[in-house]
Design an enzyme around this catalytic site. Structure first.
Site, mmCIF file in Angstrom:
data_model
loop_
_atom_site.group_PDB
_atom_site.id
_atom_site.type_symbol
_atom_site.label_atom_id
_atom_site.label_comp_id
_atom_site.label_asym_id
_atom_site.label_seq_id
_atom_site.Cartn_x
_atom_site.Cartn_y
_atom_site.Cartn_z
ATOM 1 N N GLU A 264 37.321 30.734 40.485
ATOM 2 C CA GLU A 264 37.918 32.467 40.136
ATOM 3 C C GLU A 264 38.126 31.785 38.877
ATOM 4 O O GLU A 264 38.962 31.796 38.123
ATOM 5 C CB GLU A 264 39.291 32.665 40.766
ATOM 6 C CG GLU A 264 38.261 32.926 42.672
ATOM 7 C CD GLU A 264 39.339 33.650 43.889
ATOM 8 O OE1 GLU A 264 40.588 33.398 43.357
ATOM 9 O OE2 GLU A 264 38.776 33.573 44.290
ATOM 10 N N HIS A 282 38.914 38.851 44.422
ATOM 11 C CA HIS A 282 40.603 38.352 45.027
ATOM 12 C C HIS A 282 41.727 40.011 45.272
ATOM 13 O O HIS A 282 42.867 39.559 44.581
ATOM 14 C CB HIS A 282 41.230 37.657 44.938
ATOM 15 C CG HIS A 282 41.671 36.752 45.177
ATOM 16 N ND1 HIS A 282 41.207 35.142 45.518
ATOM 17 C CD2 HIS A 282 42.466 36.734 46.420
ATOM 18 C CE1 HIS A 282 42.286 34.519 46.744
ATOM 19 N NE2 HIS A 282 43.008 35.564 46.740
#
Length: 317
Positions: A264, A282
């Protein structure tokens, strides 16, 4: 004492009322400037002289603790602690805490929202209208279908309750819980492979551990009913992204919805950009209400530990 604050939502809102108890106690607040979770190397440079951290998804490797001689507490702003080397924390005398349940409603609602978005292709339809087009939808209905919940903790139970409210048949898998928990929730208990074989929609709500890495791999994805939907709002490593892409391309899956990724931001994800993948950053646990609860809980844990008291939310001895 010096407190480092790294969650991006708190770094953007440095006057958040939840932080006031730290200031009132005379602590000096330092904020991360990266706009993303800190790497281990960045933490090595940021932690000297720091007594406590309100932590996001930063990488607390063993080497980090070698450069944090003053550190006493890492209060996770959330529930996952897979980015913290807890053995190294214990060896360094650092208490690690989390905020269980603080974002459970937010994540559960996002999971159901992603189920609808994936079932109906809502992002694609929205993008088409914004581009001046008039696309037709080819979605599926959730009512009457079967929902499999993998992991039946606080979030999994809330997801099951909401899925039942939609008129779905719900089964759950969690080897750590007694039968009474499933009976009280009104859902069937099943082994993982059996659960997948009966599911039209499946979502995962378990921690990322060595034994859960790629829990949904090619073999298990093949067990799902034809045209199933896979949702991951827990941790990226739980889903084998390459296997999910193959299942999509082969027509075995209707759609995949993901809020978390192997890396990420997901610059290397093979799923992002696929027309039948719904991707969010997220953010499942980020509602105003959840942010307030997580911040309040993490702040309370920092203050408790720095007073030399035991936090009920500690995940280290």
């Amino acid at each position: 004492m010096k407190i480092l604050i790294t969650p991006t939502s708190l770094c953007r809102d440095r006057d958040n009322p939840a932080l006031e108890p730290l200031r009132a106690a005379g602590h000096e607040l330092r904020f991360a400037e990266t706009g993303r979770p800190l790497t281990a190397a960045e933490l090595v440079g940021a932690l000297p002289g720091v007594d406590g951290v309100i932590a996001g998804l930063d990488e607390y490797s063993a080497a980090v603790f070698d450069h944090a001689s003053e550190l006493k507490v890492i209060a996770r702003y959330g529930v996952g602690v897979d980015n913290v080397d807890r053995d190294a924390a214990v060896a360094a005398g650092v208490v690690v805490t989390r905020t269980p349940g603080a974002n459970a409603v937010a994540v559960a609602e996002m999971t159901i929202g992603l189920a609808f978005a994936a079932a109906r292709g809502i992002p694609r339809l929205d993008a088409g209208v914004r581009a001046g087009q008039w696309p037709r939808g080819e979605g599926i209905e959730l009512t009457g279908r079967s929902y499999g919940v993998v992991g039946f903790g606080a979030i999994g139970r809330l997801v099951a309750d909401r899925a039942r409210g939609l008129g779905m048949r719900v089964a759950a898998y969690d080897p750590l819980l007694p039968d009474a928990v499933f009976e009280a929730a009104g859902v069937d208990r099943a082994d993982l492979d059996d659960l997948l074989s009966m599911s039209d929609v499946v979502s995962v709500h378990v921690p990322l551990l060595p034994e859960t890495h790629h829990l949904l791999d090619a073999r298990r994805l093949a067990l799902l009913r034809a045209g199933a939907i896979v949702i991951n709002t827990a941790r990226g490593g739980l889903l084998d992204e390459a296997a999910a892409l193959s299942a999509l391309e082969a027509g075995r899956l209707h759609a995949v919805a993901i809020d978390v990724y192997d890396t990420e931001p997901p610059t290397a994800s093979v799923l992002v950009g696929h027309p039948r993948v719904v991707s969010t950053p997220h953010s499942a646990g980020h509602t105003r209400e959840a942010i307030a609860r997580m911040a309040q809980g993490a702040v309370a844990d920092v203050l408790t530990v720095l007073r030399g008291e035991r936090s009920p939310n500690a995940v280290t001895p």
